[in-house]
Enzyme design. Structure first.
Site, mmCIF file in Angstrom:
data_model
loop_
_atom_site.group_PDB
_atom_site.id
_atom_site.type_symbol
_atom_site.label_atom_id
_atom_site.label_comp_id
_atom_site.label_asym_id
_atom_site.label_seq_id
_atom_site.Cartn_x
_atom_site.Cartn_y
_atom_site.Cartn_z
ATOM 1 C CG HIS A 72 39.645 6.057 50.712
ATOM 2 N ND1 HIS A 72 38.349 5.738 51.044
ATOM 3 C CD2 HIS A 72 40.223 4.892 50.355
ATOM 4 C CE1 HIS A 72 38.171 4.432 50.903
ATOM 5 N NE2 HIS A 72 39.291 3.898 50.485
ATOM 6 C CG HIS A 104 39.679 3.360 45.650
ATOM 7 N ND1 HIS A 104 38.958 2.190 45.575
ATOM 8 C CD2 HIS A 104 39.921 3.549 46.974
ATOM 9 C CE1 HIS A 104 38.761 1.689 46.779
ATOM 10 N NE2 HIS A 104 39.338 2.502 47.654
ATOM 11 C CG HIS A 148 43.325 1.101 50.069
ATOM 12 N ND1 HIS A 148 42.806 -0.058 50.605
ATOM 13 C CD2 HIS A 148 42.252 1.834 49.662
ATOM 14 C CE1 HIS A 148 41.484 -0.034 50.505
ATOM 15 N NE2 HIS A 148 41.120 1.099 49.948
ATOM 16 C CG ASN A 198 39.294 1.199 53.363
ATOM 17 O OD1 ASN A 198 38.367 1.829 52.880
ATOM 18 N ND2 ASN A 198 39.177 -0.071 53.738
ATOM 19 C CB ILE A 245 37.279 -3.183 50.761
ATOM 20 C CG1 ILE A 245 35.855 -2.956 51.292
ATOM 21 C CG2 ILE A 245 38.299 -2.561 51.672
ATOM 22 C CD1 ILE A 245 34.791 -3.737 50.588
#
Length: 914
Positions: A573, A578, A765, A769, A914
């Site tokens: 993740h 990110h 993602h 997530n 997010i």
């Protein structure tokens, strides 16, 4: 578009008849001037920028008058008068929903000063240079009208106008500058120029415009017409270079929150002063530079900004108001969800856990009340502080957790082996399962450092679970799969287990593919560093045969889930979607003009990522932050992330097909629809993911082929090459020497690179997530850490375990404080905001590009995404797909493209938002 198509369809174009202000009727065309719009040869044929015409009623009257005049002198005079035209700019400004007292005061002050000349000033710039001076051809300035009159309007969007007077030979407007002489910044959404016969000219802005008091330079916005660098009209070339130079900055000084500067730095702001990630010693991707002063203790470490003070990201990367409101609400819930447990922990001076499963149920029924554990004598004797009861009385709605989706269909599903296996392919972390290619599995660690690394798994451990097959036969028929965390954890285990309240293993889990197409776990290996007797450092647990082995098996599965939770959060993740995307975003803003077609393609996939990453550095991945507090590795969390970047991460394997092939979950097969055959056919993440991957790839290929009909154009595109080179050599500079980086020389190279970036930012993602709270919100299903090892017969702990296995199991899970803190955070991370942009959609759908063919192609992509959503719905109702349909089985919706706001366990936003 009709006039443009007519021109493009002509075999011969009379340039002398193409004035940008040419009237649509030949009867009105008194003046013919050379065209100022560049004609550009594209792969799709001759492309002409918007051909525009503007005729006012006054001009018609003057034209008719001049045609019936008494002398040529009078005709020339009227012709000169007719050479001025008025264009209207419609300017859309977005209001803030809620303003504090200071903002309201400044807004009213701006309304007053606007009347006396301190206003918003606009200026048009032509695509063509002035033929005499060779300088930029600028219009006279125009002032935004009625600002003071509309200052009290409460609508979300307010429209203003400004009138430009242009010469008929001005040419096509390609840019517009904005000067904000007010005190207050404002959000400029778009500008549309009206009065052209060929249609309006659009300037999608979506940016904050700062006061000239703080940022004296004029803001530049380009029209929605895309241009490759070599095709940039002469009037825009200098502006294109200047805008990029401003965005790069000079790499010096402390960044102000109002700045729009994109630059790089290492991760040297996670603690005071360690850990520091990035550089030769600990390779890591780069993050956005803020330029803050160094700490007093280490000149190489950057001082921290603690919440609620904001971290710097370029102004346009910050959350918009709707997103900020949703995030702030989530943060408030998180604070309240951890406040009462923190108070309880401090009062009782113990890191207490749950005494019964009913204590966990209370969190969803009543919230985090002090009734949890009320049977403890200490809570009957201690008077409670008034502040605690006040918080509890006024915030009971916020203190209560929503019931996680994992409990919605079958409260006890998490206990079943089939559900444990199902979540490996359809849960929140479906990207670690691999085909087992040899048995027993082998480690890739250095035995000189980590000692003997042979697996403790033997054929006798699994033979009875193979439905009559031999181990070799099961391997040959590709029936065995593994989730292997041995090498990810073992180098850190001694340090992890030395931490207070942490007891972990490095796990391997073997799964068997049944004849029904489902997986079942058949063995779990639990490893510790080989510091003691071999029998104590490696242990194999198999499915239970009695009550005692059942509880041991449940504890072993929980340790696997704890390993899985850590790798999921820190590697799959955070790192892969990110941190590794941030360099590509920084380089895009620094090297690709807003006019560049590739920037326009990537733009929606970069939204909010820098802001959420900055917030993560502030309170999630930082030293003593939420991740360290709640996950097994503790203070070594980011060390595990950095080790994965150095030893595992490869950009060329980050695309879905390449990753599936790497893990042995698919093989190339030209007879299959996507050229791949899944070895595990009922693999929901891969099934749905491939639909989205190839939809993205087809859209990107259409887009790339449209602008780059030849490889030469890609090689010669200076901005494109600088973007990719900087992403690799600076943003991922610690790994830039690796030989696996893809080259950027052909159209297919570019398609592959862009598809991978868009996939990671959107679908990958989303898959990793938005199921975090639905699956992890019930801590026994996915404990983020474990506090106790599994006792063996003869251990002092074994008697306690044997006497009350449930109590021992619960005591091995996170404490109340750790659990509620984790639940609060993943609740926030799993929430969609009302302004979310989902794949297949984007802001200003019809005008984000001035290229009509590309806009049409995007609508086709959007329609394909809608078809995919219907197919996913169909699959979730297909009883033959047992990993997503069945009694008590959750449907797999994490890759269903759309979603409502909130925690929905579905929806694929365009970006890592997010």
């Amino acid at each position: 578009m009709g006039l443009a198509k007519e021109i493009m369809g002509s075999s011969l174009i009379d340039r002398s008849s193409l004035s940008p202000f040419a009237p649509t009727s030949s009867k009105l065309s008194l003046v013919r001037r050379p065209v100022m719009v560049p004609l550009q040869q594209k792969n799709r044929g001759l492309r002409v920028g918007p051909v525009v015409a503007a005729i006012s009623e006054d001009l018609v009257k003057k034209s008719r008058s001049s045609s019936s005049g008494n002398s040529s002198f009078a005709a020339d005079k009227d012709e000169k008068r007719a050479a001025k035209f008025t264009m209207t700019a419609r300017v859309t400004v977005r209001n803030k929903h809620k303003e504090d007292l200071k903002e309201t005061f400044v807004k009213q002050l701006d309304a007053i000063t606007d009347r006396i000349g301190r206003n918003i000033v606009l200026e048009l710039i032509s695509t063509q240079l002035d033929p005499k001076t060779k300088a930029l051809r600028r219009s006279k300035t125009a002032v935004l009208k009625d600002w003071s009159k509309k200052s009290n309007i409460k609508a979300e969007k307010v429209q203003y106008s400004a009138d430009f007077t242009l010469d008929s030979d001005f040419g096509l407007p390609g840019a517009i500058t904005v000067s904000n002489k007010h005190q207050r910044e404002f959000f400029l959404e778009s500008i549309t120029l009206e009065g052209f016969a060929s249609g309006p000219v659009h300037f999608p802005c979506n940016s904050w415009v700062q006061s000239t008091k703080h940022h004296p330079a004029k803001r530049i916005f380009f029209s929605n017409e895309p241009y490759l660098p070599s095709e940039t009209p002469p009037g825009l070339r200098a502006l294109r270079e200047r805008e990029l130079k401003d965005l790069r900055g000079e790499g010096k000084g402390v960044r102000k929150l109002s700045d729009r500067i994109y630059d790089y730095d290492i991760y040297n702001d996670l603690g005071n002063p360690e850990p520091v990630l990035g550089g030769e010693k600990i390779p890591y991707p780069r993050r956005c530079r803020t330029g803050r002063e160094p700490t007093y203790t280490d000149s190489n470490a950057e001082s921290r900004v603690e919440k609620p003070s904001p971290m710097y990201v370029p102004r346009d990367e910050q959350f918009e108001e709707s997103k900020k409101k949703t995030f702030s609400y989530g943060r408030l819930k998180a604070v309240l969800h951890t406040l009462v447990p923190s108070l309880k922990a401090s009062i009782s001076a113990e890191n207490r856990g749950f005494n019964a499963f009913a204590d966990i149920d209370v969190l969803y029924k009543e919230g985090i009340l002090l009734k949890v554990g009320i049977q403890d004598e200490i809570w009957r004797l201690l008077p409670l502080p008034k502040v605690v009861t006040k918080i509890q009385e006024s915030s009971e709605g916020l203190l209560r957790y929503d019931t996680p989706k994992i409990l919605s269909k079958d409260k006890f599903a998490w206990l079943r082996d089939d559900e444990f296996a199902r979540q490996a392919i359809a849960g929140v972390n479906p990207v670690n399962i691999e085909l087992l290619k040899e048995f027993p599995p082998k480690s890739n660690l250095d035995p000189q450092i980590y000692g003997p690394l042979e697996s403790a798994l033997k054929e006798e451990h699994i033979l009875g679970q193979l439905h009559g097959m031999s181990v070799q036969q099961a391997l040959q028929e590709k029936k065995l799969f593994i989730v292997d965390y041995h090498d990810a954890y073992l180098p850190f285990l001694n340090r992890i287990n030395a931490l207070d309240g942490r007891n972990s293993y490095a796990t391997r889990t073997i799964f068997f593919l049944t004849s029904q197409g489902t997986l079942k776990p058949i063995a779990i290996e639990l490893s510790l560093p080989p510091s003691g007797p071999p029998s104590r450092s490696k242990r194999v647990v198999t499915p239970p045969v009695d009550a005692t082995s059942n509880w041991i098996w449940q504890l072993a599965k929980s340790h696997v889930c704890s390993n899985d939770a850590g790798v999921h959060q820190l590697v799959n993740h955070w790192l892969r979607t990110h941190a590794c995307m941030e360099p590509f975003i920084l380089a895009a803003h620094r090297q690709l003009s807003a006019m560049h077609p590739i920037f326009k393609l990537l733009d929606p996939h970069m939204r909010y990522t820098l802001e959420i990453n900055a917030l993560a550095r502030q309170s999630l991945i930082n030293a003593d932050g939420v991740i360290e507090s709640c996950f097994t590795p503790g203070r070594y969390c980011m060390d595990i992330s950095a080790a994965a970047y150095k030893n595992f991460w490869r950009f060329d394997k980050e695309g879905l097909p390449a990753d599936l092939i790497r893990r042995g979950m698919a093989v190339p097969d030209s007879t299959q629809p996507h050229g791949l055959k899944l070895l595990l056919e009922d693999y929901p993440y891969a099934q749905d993911g491939l639909l989205i991957w190839f939809a993205i790839e087809n859209w990107v290929r259409t887009y790339v082929n449209h602008y780059y009909p030849s490889s030469t154009m890609i090689i010669n595109d200076t901005e494109l090459q600088l973007w990719y080179s900087e992403s690799v050599n600076v943003g991922h500079g610690d790994l830039s020497d690796a030989d696996w980086w893809p080259k950027l020389e052909t159209g297919e190279d570019l398609v592959s690179i862009l598809t991978t970036i868009i996939w990671l930012s959107s679908a990958q993602h989303a898959a990793l997530n938005f199921g975090q709270y639905p699956y992890g919100g019930y801590v026994p299903n996915r404990p983020p850490l474990m506090r106790r090892h599994i006792p063996e017969q003869g251990d002092p702990e074994f008697e306690n375990f044997h006497a009350d296995p449930q109590k021992y199991f619960l005591s091995a899970l996170p404490s109340l404080l750790q659990a509620t803190k984790f639940m609060a955070v993943v609740d926030t991370l799993s929430t969609h905001s009302p302004d979310e942009e989902y794949i297949g959609n984007r802001q200003q759908m019809s005008i984000w590009s001035g290229d009509a063919e590309i806009v049409e192609a995007f609508y086709e992509f959007s329609a394909e995404i809608q078809r995919i959503e219907k197919e996913i719905d169909r699959r979730n109702n297909d009883p033959s797909l047992r990993s997503r349909c069945g009694a008590g089985v959750l449907p797999y919706e994490l890759l269903a493209p759309s979603s409502e706001p909130g925690v929905t366990c579905r929806g694929v936003p365009n970006s890592v938002s997010i």
